[in-house]
Design an enzyme around this catalytic site. Sequence first.
Site, PDB file in Angstrom:
ATOM      1  N   ARG A  94       0.845  -1.193   0.000  1.00 60.33           N
ATOM      2  CA  ARG A  94       0.000   0.000   0.000  1.00 60.33           C
ATOM      3  C   ARG A  94       0.876   1.236   0.000  1.00 60.33           C
ATOM      4  O   ARG A  94       1.906   1.273   0.669  1.00 60.33           O
ATOM      5  CB  ARG A  94      -0.881   0.028   1.252  1.00 60.33           C
ATOM      6  CG  ARG A  94      -1.774   1.251   1.347  1.00 60.33           C
ATOM      7  CD  ARG A  94      -2.398   1.375   2.737  1.00 60.33           C
ATOM      8  NE  ARG A  94      -1.425   1.506   3.797  1.00 60.33           N
ATOM      9  CZ  ARG A  94      -0.776   2.634   4.095  1.00 60.33           C
ATOM     10  NH1 ARG A  94      -0.976   3.729   3.404  1.00 60.33           N
ATOM     11  NH2 ARG A  94       0.088   2.666   5.091  1.00 60.33           N
ATOM     12  N   VAL A  95       0.453   2.232  -0.768  1.00 51.54           N
ATOM     13  CA  VAL A  95       1.048   3.566  -0.702  1.00 51.54           C
ATOM     14  C   VAL A  95      -0.098   4.556  -0.511  1.00 51.54           C
ATOM     15  O   VAL A  95      -1.211   4.337  -0.978  1.00 51.54           O
ATOM     16  CB  VAL A  95       1.897   3.918  -1.945  1.00 51.54           C
ATOM     17  CG1 VAL A  95       3.185   3.111  -1.960  1.00 51.54           C
ATOM     18  CG2 VAL A  95       1.128   3.734  -3.230  1.00 51.54           C
ATOM     19  N   SER A  96       0.191   5.644   0.186  1.00 53.30           N
ATOM     20  CA  SER A  96      -0.856   6.584   0.580  1.00 53.30           C
ATOM     21  C   SER A  96      -1.296   7.534  -0.521  1.00 53.30           C
ATOM     22  O   SER A  96      -2.412   8.023  -0.500  1.00 53.30           O
ATOM     23  CB  SER A  96      -0.398   7.405   1.781  1.00 53.30           C
ATOM     24  OG  SER A  96      -0.110   6.556   2.856  1.00 53.30           O
ATOM     25  N   THR A  97      -0.417   7.828  -1.470  1.00 49.05           N
ATOM     26  CA  THR A  97      -0.774   8.769  -2.527  1.00 49.05           C
ATOM     27  C   THR A  97      -0.510   8.149  -3.893  1.00 49.05           C
ATOM     28  O   THR A  97       0.345   7.273  -4.035  1.00 49.05           O
ATOM     29  CB  THR A  97       0.018  10.086  -2.403  1.00 49.05           C
ATOM     30  OG1 THR A  97       1.412   9.805  -2.551  1.00 49.05           O
ATOM     31  CG2 THR A  97      -0.223  10.760  -1.059  1.00 49.05           C
ATOM     32  N   GLN A 136       3.061   7.984  -5.361  1.00 50.68           N
ATOM     33  CA  GLN A 136       4.045   7.067  -4.783  1.00 50.68           C
ATOM     34  C   GLN A 136       4.020   5.754  -5.563  1.00 50.68           C
ATOM     35  O   GLN A 136       3.066   5.450  -6.273  1.00 50.68           O
ATOM     36  CB  GLN A 136       3.728   6.807  -3.306  1.00 50.68           C
ATOM     37  CG  GLN A 136       3.906   8.023  -2.430  1.00 50.68           C
ATOM     38  CD  GLN A 136       3.470   7.749  -0.997  1.00 50.68           C
ATOM     39  OE1 GLN A 136       2.404   7.212  -0.752  1.00 50.68           O
ATOM     40  NE2 GLN A 136       4.325   8.129  -0.061  1.00 50.68           N
TER      41      GLN A 136
END
Length: 175
Positions: free
Chosen positions: A24-27, A30
């Site tokens: 998972r990446v937040s943005t 990324q």
Amino acid sequence: QDGGMRNGETPTDPKPKTAALYARVSTADQNCSPHLDELRRYTTQRFGRAIEFVEIGVSGTQRRRPQLDAIMQGARRRQFDAVVVWKFDRFGRSLKHLLDSLEEFGALGIDFISLTEGVDTTTPTGQLLFGIFGAVAQFERDLIVERVRAGIAHARSLGKQIGRPRVHVDAGPIL
């Protein structure tokens, strides 16, 4: 000689084990490819196959996430033997959420592995470290929240407007 066993097999369990990879990446700007590459290398050596669950642009503070929900459903259906993550905070920031998930995985007979932190919950040391790292992830999140609140309070003390600009609505006659 290994008796013809493949990756992920043991002498008592000839069926190759399956790992669920969660990244998972937040943005959206990324990239989780470096994490996935390492997770794939690890699972290729230790498991027979892997199923990937990838979230892009989703905060770890959200307890409900499409791919996380899918991994939990897959766990309940026993579609894999282990969940492998790059780091605890990729899975979740809340200690309660991490512990609830670990408890559910344990009840289902599913292992949890945090690759970079070297935690494997099949061992007592791994279980202890899971609790410690989970507490640190929660602490980091709480510090961020505390800093944001302090920044907002400071801005307000300087007379700055916080939030969206007010909209003035004409309350004229309704036709």
